[in-house]
Design a protein around this motif. Structure first.
Motif, PDB file in Angstrom:
ATOM      1  N   THR A  47      19.251 -26.194 -14.775  1.00  0.00           N
ATOM      2  CA  THR A  47      19.620 -25.534 -16.027  1.00  0.00           C
ATOM      3  C   THR A  47      18.762 -26.024 -17.190  1.00  0.00           C
ATOM      4  OG1 THR A  47      21.900 -25.323 -15.238  1.00  0.00           O
ATOM      5  CG2 THR A  47      21.526 -25.036 -17.593  1.00  0.00           C
ATOM      6  N   ARG A  48      18.531 -27.333 -17.222  1.00  0.00           N
ATOM      7  CA  ARG A  48      17.696 -27.897 -18.283  1.00  0.00           C
ATOM      8  C   ARG A  48      16.255 -27.409 -18.182  1.00  0.00           C
ATOM      9  NH1 ARG A  48      17.729 -29.620 -23.408  1.00  0.00           N
ATOM     10  NH2 ARG A  48      16.168 -31.235 -23.787  1.00  0.00           N
ATOM     11  N   ARG A  49      15.736 -27.310 -16.955  1.00  0.00           N
ATOM     12  CA  ARG A  49      14.374 -26.815 -16.783  1.00  0.00           C
ATOM     13  C   ARG A  49      14.262 -25.357 -17.208  1.00  0.00           C
ATOM     14  NH1 ARG A  49      14.560 -29.505 -11.673  1.00  0.00           N
ATOM     15  NH2 ARG A  49      14.555 -27.483 -10.614  1.00  0.00           N
ATOM     16  N   ALA A  50      15.290 -24.560 -16.879  1.00  0.00           N
ATOM     17  CA  ALA A  50      15.269 -23.160 -17.308  1.00  0.00           C
ATOM     18  C   ALA A  50      15.302 -23.042 -18.829  1.00  0.00           C
ATOM     19  CB  ALA A  50      16.448 -22.405 -16.692  1.00  0.00           C
ATOM     20  N   ASP A  64      13.437 -10.648 -22.194  1.00  0.00           N
ATOM     21  CA  ASP A  64      12.183 -10.951 -21.494  1.00  0.00           C
ATOM     22  C   ASP A  64      12.002 -12.453 -21.295  1.00  0.00           C
ATOM     23  OD1 ASP A  64      11.591  -8.278 -21.352  1.00  0.00           O
ATOM     24  OD2 ASP A  64      10.368  -8.249 -23.171  1.00  0.00           O
ATOM     25  N   ALA A  65      12.290 -13.239 -22.343  1.00  0.00           N
ATOM     26  CA  ALA A  65      12.162 -14.686 -22.217  1.00  0.00           C
ATOM     27  C   ALA A  65      13.165 -15.252 -21.208  1.00  0.00           C
ATOM     28  CB  ALA A  65      12.352 -15.348 -23.579  1.00  0.00           C
ATOM     29  N   LEU A  66      14.371 -14.711 -21.199  1.00  0.00           N
ATOM     30  CA  LEU A  66      15.385 -15.180 -20.254  1.00  0.00           C
ATOM     31  C   LEU A  66      15.008 -14.823 -18.822  1.00  0.00           C
ATOM     32  CD1 LEU A  66      18.096 -16.654 -20.407  1.00  0.00           C
ATOM     33  CD2 LEU A  66      19.223 -14.433 -20.491  1.00  0.00           C
ATOM     34  N   ARG A  67      14.429 -13.657 -18.641  1.00  0.00           N
ATOM     35  CA  ARG A  67      13.994 -13.256 -17.294  1.00  0.00           C
ATOM     36  C   ARG A  67      12.875 -14.164 -16.784  1.00  0.00           C
ATOM     37  NH1 ARG A  67      11.616  -7.499 -17.369  1.00  0.00           N
ATOM     38  NH2 ARG A  67      10.120  -8.650 -18.640  1.00  0.00           N
ATOM     39  N   ASP A  68      11.928 -14.503 -17.658  1.00  0.00           N
ATOM     40  CA  ASP A  68      10.861 -15.417 -17.245  1.00  0.00           C
ATOM     41  C   ASP A  68      11.387 -16.821 -16.962  1.00  0.00           C
ATOM     42  OD1 ASP A  68       9.104 -13.334 -17.535  1.00  0.00           O
ATOM     43  OD2 ASP A  68       8.442 -13.911 -19.549  1.00  0.00           O
ATOM     44  N   ALA A  69      12.371 -17.253 -17.754  1.00  0.00           N
ATOM     45  CA  ALA A  69      12.907 -18.600 -17.561  1.00  0.00           C
ATOM     46  C   ALA A  69      13.653 -18.737 -16.249  1.00  0.00           C
ATOM     47  CB  ALA A  69      13.824 -18.964 -18.725  1.00  0.00           C
ATOM     48  N   LEU A  70      14.284 -17.671 -15.784  1.00  0.00           N
ATOM     49  CA  LEU A  70      15.046 -17.715 -14.538  1.00  0.00           C
ATOM     50  C   LEU A  70      14.282 -17.164 -13.351  1.00  0.00           C
ATOM     51  CD1 LEU A  70      18.522 -16.552 -15.904  1.00  0.00           C
ATOM     52  CD2 LEU A  70      17.746 -18.884 -15.472  1.00  0.00           C
TER      53      LEU A  70
END
Length: 381
Positions: A10-13, A332-338
């Motif tokens: 979670t922290r890395r995401a 978009d940022a959330l999709r890239d993070a996950l």
């Protein structure tokens, strides 16, 4: 910049999300706008926040006071935009603290200097609509209504979508088949016609609109959750939990669901955008919120009916575009993070920075390293 592997997933995401500056600052700006809209009564209101009159303290924003309290002639609610009342407050020893924008969403300024709809001026910073209501106040309160409605609709759709998708994907077989046939039949129903029928039978309200849209808004997310459960239920840790006698509910909530929430979290900003557009479209058609409720769709309808009043359409369109852009950048940022591929790239070792290990010496011929030496990380001379 690589993300340290010692941190939790979670922290890395979250660090990958912050690394996307556009998405991160979109979240900051959107959260700030939501907080400001929740304080709309303090920012835009036709009642003073605090009044000092003849040695007494009054809070008109919290309490209704008759006009006779401030030297008026009638026991009716005080109109704080009345020049006489303002003159009373400006007398020696008296004062009133008005909000930055002294107009509410339903305030009709009977003492306006220009006919309605009036262009932007010092009194009305963004002008007024065709009924004489302040446009800035309408946008602030309309934005709050849209965001809160979108949050409620998104929450309801996520709960129903996760629940139905989990049941289909985990049990499979006849249960999955029956749910799929039901979704096909339910999805083929004309949603707009049902909204028209119910709006004609029942009194329009946000609650009724939330219920009707929630009946159809869960199906898109249910398919993604079902696919994740169909994939994860075959994993070894799920089989081990079944062999140990763990119940179905515990397997779903403790083992499969936490590993199946990636599409749910990823689609949250996009579902909010769809909810805001749905409410705006229905309000534009007259099928949304009750009359008198601040609404972005109703302002767009006014802009269509009053082409010369360009400030109505322009300001409402700007609020919608900014809101949807912020949500899109966040999604978009959330999709890239996950994204699992981005997570795998965080685990890749960094390339050596010593140039003596990456470049051959002058006058020597590069020799391919032995496979065993390469696996042990031994440099070949």
């Amino acid at each position: 910049m690589s993300v340290p592997l010692s941190l939790s997933p979670t922290r890395r995401a979250w660090l990958r999300f912050k690394r996307n500056r556009l998405g991160y600052w979109s979240l900051v700006v959107f959260a700030g706008l939501v907080v400001l809209s929740l304080l709309a009564e303090v920012l835009s209101n036709d009642r003073p926040l605090l009044v000092r009159y003849q040695g007494q303290w009054y809070t008109p924003i919290l309490t209704d006071y008759p006009e006779t309290t401030f030297g008026g002639d009638f026991p009716t609610p005080t109109d704080y935009l009345d020049p006489f009342i303002r003159q009373q407050f400006s007398a020696e020893g008296n004062w009133a603290w008005y909000p930055p924008n002294p107009y509410g969403p339903k305030t009709l300024n009977y003492f306006a200097k220009y006919p309605n709809p009036s262009a932007p001026s010092l009194d009305n910073w963004l002008g007024t609509d065709d009924r004489g209501r302040d446009l800035l106040a309408q946008l602030i309160y309309g934005f709050r209504v849209s965001v809160l409605f979108a949050l409620a609709l998104t929450f309801t759709g996520v709960v129903l979508g996760v629940l139905t998708g989990a049941v289909q994907g985990y049990f499979g077989g006849k249960t999955d088949l029956a749910f799929q046939r039901f979704i096909e039949v339910w999805g083929s129903m004309p949603e707009l016609y049902l909204l028209i029928i119910f709006s004609a039978v029942f009194t329009p309200s946000l609650g009724l609109l939330l219920v009707l849209l929630s009946l159809f808004g869960w199906m898109g997310l249910s398919d993604y959750v079902r696919a994740e459960f169909l994939r994860n239920r075959q994993m070894d840790y799920v089989r081990a939990a079944r062999a140990m006698g763990v119940g179905h509910w515990q397997i779903i909530t403790r083992h499969i669901l936490p590993n199946s929430l990636t599409p749910v979290v990823t689609f949250l900003p996009f579902r909010m955008s769809a909810a805001i557009l749905a409410l705006t479209s229905l309000d534009f058609l007259g099928l949304g919120v009750p009359p008198g409720t601040p609404s972005l769709g109703e302002l767009l309808s006014q802009g269509k009916n009053n082409i010369d009043a360009w400030w109505i359409s322009l300001s409402t369109f700007a609020v919608l575009v900014v809101t949807l852009l912020l949500l899109t950048f966040m999604g978009d940022a959330l999709r890239d993070a996950l994204d699992p591929r981005k997570a795998d790239s965080d685990q890749s070792p960094e390339l050596p920075s010593n140039p003596t290990q990456s470049e051959p010496r002058s006058g020597s011929v590069p020799v391919a390293p032995d496979r065993a030496d390469a696996q042990r990380g031994v440099a070949t001379p």
